[in-house]
Design a protein around this motif. Structure first.
Motif, PDB file in Angstrom:
ATOM      1  N   PHE A   1       0.824  -1.208   0.000  1.00 25.03           N
ATOM      2  CA  PHE A   1       0.000   0.000   0.000  1.00 25.03           C
ATOM      3  C   PHE A   1       0.859   1.259   0.000  1.00 25.03           C
ATOM      4  N   TYR A   2       1.863   1.281   0.868  1.00 25.17           N
ATOM      5  CA  TYR A   2       2.709   2.473   0.969  1.00 25.17           C
ATOM      6  C   TYR A   2       3.552   2.699  -0.286  1.00 25.17           C
ATOM      7  N   LEU A   3       3.947   1.628  -0.917  1.00 24.52           N
ATOM      8  CA  LEU A   3       4.686   1.733  -2.169  1.00 24.52           C
ATOM      9  C   LEU A   3       3.813   2.371  -3.251  1.00 24.52           C
ATOM     10  N   LEU A   4       2.593   1.876  -3.399  1.00 21.47           N
ATOM     11  CA  LEU A   4       1.677   2.445  -4.401  1.00 21.47           C
ATOM     12  C   LEU A   4       1.312   3.889  -4.073  1.00 21.47           C
ATOM     13  N   LEU A   5       1.135   4.183  -2.803  1.00 21.45           N
ATOM     14  CA  LEU A   5       0.839   5.558  -2.393  1.00 21.45           C
ATOM     15  C   LEU A   5       1.984   6.489  -2.768  1.00 21.45           C
TER      16      LEU A   5
ATOM     17  N   GLY B   1       2.836   1.960 -11.672  1.00 19.24           N
ATOM     18  CA  GLY B   1       1.910   2.005 -10.543  1.00 19.24           C
ATOM     19  C   GLY B   1       1.366   3.382 -10.235  1.00 19.24           C
ATOM     20  N   GLY B   2       1.755   4.382 -10.996  1.00 22.70           N
ATOM     21  CA  GLY B   2       1.317   5.741 -10.717  1.00 22.70           C
ATOM     22  C   GLY B   2       0.119   6.197 -11.527  1.00 22.70           C
TER      23      GLY B   2
ATOM     24  N   LEU C   1       1.799   9.482  -5.540  1.00 20.50           N
ATOM     25  CA  LEU C   1       2.106  10.851  -5.125  1.00 20.50           C
ATOM     26  C   LEU C   1       3.217  11.432  -6.001  1.00 20.50           C
ATOM     27  N   PHE C   2       4.234  10.630  -6.265  1.00 13.57           N
ATOM     28  CA  PHE C   2       5.332  11.047  -7.139  1.00 13.57           C
ATOM     29  C   PHE C   2       4.811  11.349  -8.549  1.00 13.57           C
TER      30      PHE C   2
END
Length: 87
Positions: free
Chosen positions: A2-6, A42-43, A10-11
C-alpha cells in the motif's frame, strides 16, 4: 504494498504538476515517455489526478491513447495478481 503504491502515485501526481509548471514557463519539459513510464509503474491514479487537476495532457490525443493502453495493461496485471491472490 500500500505504501509503495501511495508513494508512486504521489510522485506521479507531483511530476505531472511539475511538467505543467515547466510548460507554462517555457522551460525544458519532462518527456512523455517518462510520464508514461511512471504511470505504468503504478502511478496511474496519481497521473489521472494530475492530468485532471492541472489540466495537463488532456487534449493531446496521442498521449491519451498511450496512457489508455497503460491503464488497460495495469488493470490486466492487477486482475491477474488478484486472481492468483498475490496481493
Amino acid at each position: 504494498m500500500f505504501y509503495l503504491l501511495l508513494t508512486v502515485n504521489l510522485f506521479s501526481f507531483i511530476i505531472f504538476g511539475l511538467d505543467k509548471k515547466k510548460s507554462i514557463k517555457h522551460q525544458r519539459r519532462i518527456s512523455e515517455n517518462t510520464l508514461l513510464e511512471i504511470s505504468f509503474l503504478g502511478g496511474t491514479i496519481g497521473a489521472i489526478a494530475g492530468m485532471l487537476i492541472f489540466r495537463h495532457k488532456i487534449s493531446k490525443k496521442s498521449f491519451l491513447l498511450k496512457f489508455g493502453l497503460i491503464v488497460l495493461i495495469d488493470l490486466v496485471i492487477l486482475y491477474r495478481l488478484m486472481k492468483y491472490e498475490y496481493i
